[in-house]
Design a protein around this motif. Structure first.
Motif: not given
Length: 202
Positions: A59-80
């Motif tokens: 379910l968290h995985e699916r939410r992460a995919e939906q965040d990406a579809e909404r344009g959530r910035e992933r690079d900042a998360a990877l930096d952390r």
């Protein structure tokens, strides 16, 4: 001359008094510490079945995919990601580049009460999210259920494989392994994809 019967005096035994007070004190102590003893490590109250943990991770995985579809910035998360791993898992993220996968998202997720993990989504040019790896401390409280419904912790080297699904959620193949320090959980489309990831975690 009529004599009155002797009067009988009663006394409280010191031993009986001491035993009564000891029983009361024990009952009070048990009432205070009982819930803590019941919830100690390894009890049924703290066991987390792997199938339920894997479903929550999906379910968290699916939410992460939906965040990406909404344009959530992933690079900042990877930096952390290094700080996330240091905080929760105490080790670095697996290198899946030999399998053609690279990290595309990372987050700390709550998988059960008092159970957190670092979820790292991996992708490839062919698939936006090809596999997800969750790293959790191996405390022995995440268990598999045998054929009799008994909860058995994963011993170091043990593996678990199952398909998890929920309404509105595509079935995901889930694989878990414990190494005594980390409990690894992998989500992918099928067994072949799981195996391609799992060989880099052993």
């Amino acid at each position: 001359m009529q004599h009155s019967p002797p009067t009988r005096t009663s006394s409280i035994s010191p031993l009986a008094t001491a035993l009564t007070l000891a029983c009361v004190a024990f009952a009070v102590v048990l009432g205070i510490t009982g819930p803590r003893l019941r919830d100690r490590h390894g009890s049924h109250q703290q066991d987390h079945p792997l199938a339920e943990v894997a479903l929550v991770a999906a379910l968290h995985e699916r939410r992460a995919e939906q965040d990406a579809e909404r344009g959530r910035e992933r690079d900042a998360a990877l930096d952390r990601l290094p700080s996330m791993l240091a905080e929760v898992a105490g080790r670095s993220a697996p290198d899946l580049s030999p399998a053609g996968l690279s990290p595309i998202d990372a987050r700390i997720v709550e998988l059960a009460p008092a159970l957190r993990g670092v979820m790292v989504s991996y992708g490839s040019p062919e698939a936006a999210t090809a596999a997800t790896v969750v790293l959790m401390p191996d405390r022995g409280d995440v268990v598999r259920l045998d054929g009799f419904g008994r909860a058995l912790p994963l011993a170091p080297g043990d593996e678990w494989l199952e398909t998890v699904s929920d309404e509105g959620l595509p079935g995901r193949t889930a694989w878990a392994m414990a190494d005594g320090r980390t409990l690894w959980l992998v989500l992918a489309d099928d067994r072949a994809d799981v195996a391609a990831v799992a060989r880099h975690l052993r």
